[in-house]
Design a protein around this motif. Structure first.
Motif, short mmCIF file in Angstrom:
data_model
loop_
_atom_site.label_atom_id
_atom_site.label_comp_id
_atom_site.label_asym_id
_atom_site.label_seq_id
_atom_site.Cartn_x
_atom_site.Cartn_y
_atom_site.Cartn_z
N ASN A 26 0.81 -1.21 0.00
CA ASN A 26 0.00 0.00 0.00
C ASN A 26 0.85 1.27 0.00
N ASN A 27 2.00 1.23 -0.69
CA ASN A 27 2.92 2.37 -0.80
C ASN A 27 3.49 2.82 0.54
N VAL A 28 3.64 1.91 1.48
CA VAL A 28 4.24 2.20 2.77
C VAL A 28 5.58 1.48 2.84
N THR A 29 6.65 2.24 3.05
CA THR A 29 7.99 1.66 3.17
C THR A 29 8.72 2.29 4.34
N LEU A 30 9.66 1.55 4.87
CA LEU A 30 10.53 2.04 5.92
C LEU A 30 11.96 1.92 5.40
N LYS A 31 12.72 3.00 5.51
CA LYS A 31 14.09 3.04 5.02
C LYS A 31 15.01 3.35 6.19
N VAL A 32 16.04 2.52 6.38
CA VAL A 32 17.01 2.69 7.46
C VAL A 32 18.35 2.95 6.82
N MET A 33 18.97 4.10 7.19
CA MET A 33 20.25 4.49 6.61
C MET A 33 21.26 4.75 7.72
N PRO A 34 22.30 3.92 7.82
CA PRO A 34 23.36 4.22 8.79
C PRO A 34 24.07 5.51 8.41
N GLU A 41 19.48 6.81 10.44
CA GLU A 41 18.35 7.65 10.08
C GLU A 41 17.24 6.72 9.61
N ILE A 42 16.04 6.92 10.13
CA ILE A 42 14.90 6.09 9.77
C ILE A 42 13.88 6.97 9.06
N GLU A 43 13.44 6.52 7.88
CA GLU A 43 12.51 7.31 7.08
C GLU A 43 11.27 6.46 6.79
N LEU A 44 10.11 6.99 7.15
CA LEU A 44 8.83 6.34 6.85
C LEU A 44 8.23 7.02 5.64
N ASN A 45 7.95 6.25 4.60
CA ASN A 45 7.29 6.77 3.40
C ASN A 45 5.90 6.19 3.35
N MET A 46 4.90 7.09 3.18
CA MET A 46 3.51 6.65 3.13
C MET A 46 2.72 7.61 2.27
N VAL A 88 9.24 1.69 15.90
CA VAL A 88 9.37 1.78 17.35
C VAL A 88 10.33 0.71 17.87
N SER A 89 10.27 -0.47 17.33
CA SER A 89 11.18 -1.54 17.75
C SER A 89 12.63 -1.16 17.48
N LEU A 90 12.90 -0.61 16.30
CA LEU A 90 14.26 -0.20 15.96
C LEU A 90 14.74 0.91 16.89
N ARG A 91 13.89 1.88 17.16
CA ARG A 91 14.28 2.98 18.06
C ARG A 91 14.56 2.45 19.46
N LEU A 92 13.75 1.53 19.93
CA LEU A 92 13.95 0.94 21.25
C LEU A 92 15.27 0.19 21.32
N ILE A 93 15.56 -0.58 20.31
CA ILE A 93 16.82 -1.32 20.25
C ILE A 93 18.01 -0.38 20.25
#
Length: 98
Positions: A26-34, A41-46, A88-93
Motif C-alpha cells: 500500500n505504498n508504505v515503506t521504511l528506510k534505514v540508513m546508517p 536515520e529512519i525514514e517512513l514513506n507513506m 518503534v522496535s528499531l528505536r527501542l533497540i
C-alpha cells in the motif's frame, strides 16, 4: 550485529545506496540508513492525501494526528501499523544498545 537484526526483520539492502528497505504494501515503506558508527536515520514513506498538511516536525504526535486525519482503509491502516511497529522496535533497540 545491526545488519543481522535488519535482515531478521525482513529489510533488504538497497541497490542504490547504503540503506535498508522494507515494503509493507500500500505504498508504505521504511528506510534505514546508517549515518555513522552509532547513529541511523529512519525514514517512513507513506501516501498522504494532497489536502492534508504533510509538514511534520520531529514530534510523533504530529504523525499520529496526520494518520488519524487521513481517509484510510483497512489495508493501508494495517501497513502503517506494521511499519510503525518496526520503527518503534528499531528505536527501542538503538536506545537500549547505547
Amino acid at each position: 550485529m545491526f545488519i543481522d537484526l535488519l535482515k531478521s526483520m525482513g529489510f533488504r539492502k538497497s541497490n542504490n545506496d547504503n540503506s535498508w528497505l522494507k515494503d509493507y504494501g500500500n505504498n508504505v515503506t521504511l528506510k534505514v540508513m546508517p549515518t555513522d558508527l552509532n547513529e541511523v536515520e529512519i525514514e517512513l514513506n507513506m501516501p498522504i492525501p494532497a489536502d492534508l498538511n504533510p509538514d511534520l516536525s520531529s514530534d510523533p504526535k504530529d504523525l499520529v494526528y496526520l494518520i488519524m486525519s487521513m481517509p484510510i482503509d483497512k489495508d493501508l491502516l494495517q501497513s502503517l501499523h506494521n511499519a510503525l511497529n518496526d520503527l518503534v522496535s528499531l528505536r527501542l533497540i538503538m536506545v537500549m544498545s547505547n
